[in-house]
Design an enzyme around this catalytic site. Structure first.
Site, PDB file in Angstrom:
ATOM      1  N   GLN A 272       0.834  -1.205   0.000  1.00  8.91           N
ATOM      2  CA  GLN A 272       0.000   0.000   0.000  1.00  8.91           C
ATOM      3  C   GLN A 272       0.866   1.251   0.000  1.00  8.91           C
ATOM      4  O   GLN A 272       1.640   1.482   0.927  1.00  8.91           O
ATOM      5  CB  GLN A 272      -0.916   0.019   1.222  1.00  8.91           C
ATOM      6  CG  GLN A 272      -1.906   1.189   1.220  1.00  8.91           C
ATOM      7  CD  GLN A 272      -2.782   1.192   2.461  1.00  8.91           C
ATOM      8  OE1 GLN A 272      -2.357   1.645   3.510  1.00  8.91           O
ATOM      9  NE2 GLN A 272      -4.005   0.709   2.333  1.00  8.91           N
ATOM     10  N   GLY A 273       0.735   2.061  -1.051  1.00  6.73           N
ATOM     11  CA  GLY A 273       1.474   3.309  -1.159  1.00  6.73           C
ATOM     12  C   GLY A 273       0.575   4.511  -0.931  1.00  6.73           C
ATOM     13  O   GLY A 273       0.254   5.239  -1.873  1.00  6.73           O
TER      14      GLY A 273
ATOM     15  N   SER B 193       0.607   6.543   2.592  1.00  9.20           N
ATOM     16  CA  SER B 193       1.233   7.520   3.488  1.00  9.20           C
ATOM     17  C   SER B 193       2.470   8.144   2.855  1.00  9.20           C
ATOM     18  O   SER B 193       3.180   7.507   2.072  1.00  9.20           O
ATOM     19  CB  SER B 193       1.626   6.856   4.801  1.00  9.20           C
ATOM     20  OG  SER B 193       0.497   6.338   5.463  1.00  9.20           O
TER      21      SER B 193
ATOM     22  N   SER C 207       3.862  -1.289   3.617  1.00 10.69           N
ATOM     23  CA  SER C 207       3.986  -2.641   4.155  1.00 10.69           C
ATOM     24  C   SER C 207       4.426  -3.634   3.095  1.00 10.69           C
ATOM     25  O   SER C 207       3.816  -3.736   2.031  1.00 10.69           O
ATOM     26  CB  SER C 207       2.648  -3.092   4.750  1.00 10.69           C
ATOM     27  OG  SER C 207       2.207  -2.193   5.741  1.00 10.69           O
TER      28      SER C 207
ATOM     29  N   GLU D  77     -10.209  -1.714   4.960  1.00 17.69           N
ATOM     30  CA  GLU D  77      -9.097  -1.789   5.899  1.00 17.69           C
ATOM     31  C   GLU D  77      -9.573  -1.679   7.337  1.00 17.69           C
ATOM     32  O   GLU D  77      -9.081  -2.372   8.236  1.00 17.69           O
ATOM     33  CB  GLU D  77      -8.077  -0.694   5.587  1.00 17.69           C
ATOM     34  CG  GLU D  77      -6.827  -0.766   6.424  1.00 17.69           C
ATOM     35  CD  GLU D  77      -5.794   0.275   6.020  1.00 17.69           C
ATOM     36  OE1 GLU D  77      -4.610   0.075   6.324  1.00 17.69           O
ATOM     37  OE2 GLU D  77      -6.167   1.281   5.388  1.00 17.69           O
TER      38      GLU D  77
END
Length: 385
Positions: free
Chosen positions: A128-129, A131, A163, A246
């Site tokens: 997941q990109g 933040s 992550s 999520e």
């Protein structure tokens, strides 16, 4: 007989138990926590076994490659796999619990056909990109730019707390495609191949010494426009779908795990004499009630999600995320009380879990953000100025 389950559901549980009893002894040894290529192979190997046995994607709709299981069957699966200590989603939690369900809900037929089967089969890992180093909890202030160049976007910027980026094949990436638009309206959601030229990954070590996070640097990375999920500049809405998964359903297995840990804590306290402390007993009892309530809320969230259009959880996921994050932290603070001086040892699994629990009130939206969502979208309170 448990009259809350139908005969079909009881049969599903019995078949699952029998399969788990056969499959678990055949698993290879778990790799070292720092061996991420090994952990990727282990986790995807388990996912392949689930796929071949018909248990992959129970929470996904049939037209997305899922099994079309009922909400109760999904919850039975989580209960039974956790009861026997079966592997969880591991390195591909983003693909199975966030990105995959988002593509299922928002992607085109071609996108679903390309990306969903490899996730369910255990062929590909997603990260997941979202933040960014300078955005903090204000996700809408992201500055990673994507400039349209023919059939591609050319992307420059960086992401942090990504992550499993070092072992991922794809990244669900948020980019700013219109810097002149209002903050929430100039964002797009892209699927970026992690082997694209210009992608650099730098692992980040956590407090516990592990490196499941990374900072990702993007230097004029070209991503096809066809990899955009949703319309250009409509990425914030698509992101809310991702965050709904999520926060609303992705943690359900962890609630089961926490309930099991609570029972182990009580047994350990009885064995080492800590059970004689009435304050500790009251704390364990209160946590027992709290996690019982969270499990009921989990059941409700899963049922609501699977009844909704596209299977998208509602804002009730923020209630769960807020309560669960704090309950998990208190659970492992209590574990430290039970362990006493042993809680200072990094050889203790509960010590590592306690260090990990500190991130839960930040990850997937801080508790402050969740309180705002609950206040504004559920309680109808006015926005602060």
């Amino acid at each position: 007989m448990d009259l809350t389950y139908t005969e079909e559901e009881q049969d599903f549980r019995a078949r699952l138990r029998a399969w788990l009893a056969k499959a678990l002894p055949e698993l290879p040894a778990r790799p070292s926590p720092d061996d991420w290529p090994g952990r990727r192979a282990y986790d995807l190997g388990w996912q392949r076994r689930l796929y071949e046995a018909g248990y992959a994607g129970l929470h996904w709709p049939v037209d997305a490659g899922g099994r079309g299981a009922t909400p109760t069957q999904h919850l039975i699966f989580l209960e039974e796999t956790e009861r026997v200590g079966a592997p969880y989603v591991g390195a591909n939690f983003v693909g199975l619990l966030h990105a995959g369900p988002t593509v299922a809900a928002e992607g085109t037929a071609e996108q679903r056909a390309r990306w969903l089967p490899p996730v369910l089969r255990g062929d590909e890992v997603w990260c997941q990109g979202f933040s960014e180093p300078d955005a903090g909890s204000d996700l809408a202030s992201l500055r990673t730019r994507a400039v349209r160049d023919g059939d591609d976007y050319v992307i420059s910027g960086s992401k942090i707390w990504t992550s499993h980026a070092e072992v991922a094949d794809w990244c669900e990436l948020l980019v700013r495609t219109d810097p002149g638009a209002p903050r929430h309206r100039g964002i797009s959601w892209l699927a970026m191949p992690m082997d694209a030229p210009g992608v650099s990954v730098r692992p980040l070590r956590t407090l516990a010494g592990s490196a499941e996070f990374a900072q990702v640097f993007l230097d004029e990375v070209r991503v096809p426009v066809a990899n955009r999920v949703g319309a250009e500049n409509d990425g914030w809405r698509v992101t809310m779908v991702t965050l709904s998964f999520e926060r609303g359903t992705a943690f359900v297995g962890e609630v089961v795990a926490c309930r099991r840990t609570l029972g182990e804590l009580a047994r350990t306290a009885r064995a080492n004499g800590r059970w004689d402390d009435p304050v500790l007993r009251r704390r364990l009892g209160r946590l027992y009630g709290e996690f019982g309530a969270l499990w009921r809320l989990t059941q409700w969230n899963v049922s609501e999600a699977e009844r909704s259009a596209g299977g998208v959880p509602g804002v009730g996921g923020s209630v769960f995320k807020l309560a669960y994050s704090h309950a998990r932290q208190e659970l492992y603070d209590t574990a430290a009380e039970v362990l006493g001086a042993q809680s200072l040892s990094l050889e203790e699994e509960w010590t590592l879990d306690r260090l990990s629990s500190l991130s839960y009130t930040i990850a997937a939206g801080t508790s402050q953000i969740q309180r705002n969502i609950v206040a504004e979208r559920i309680l109808g309170l006015p926005k602060g100025r």
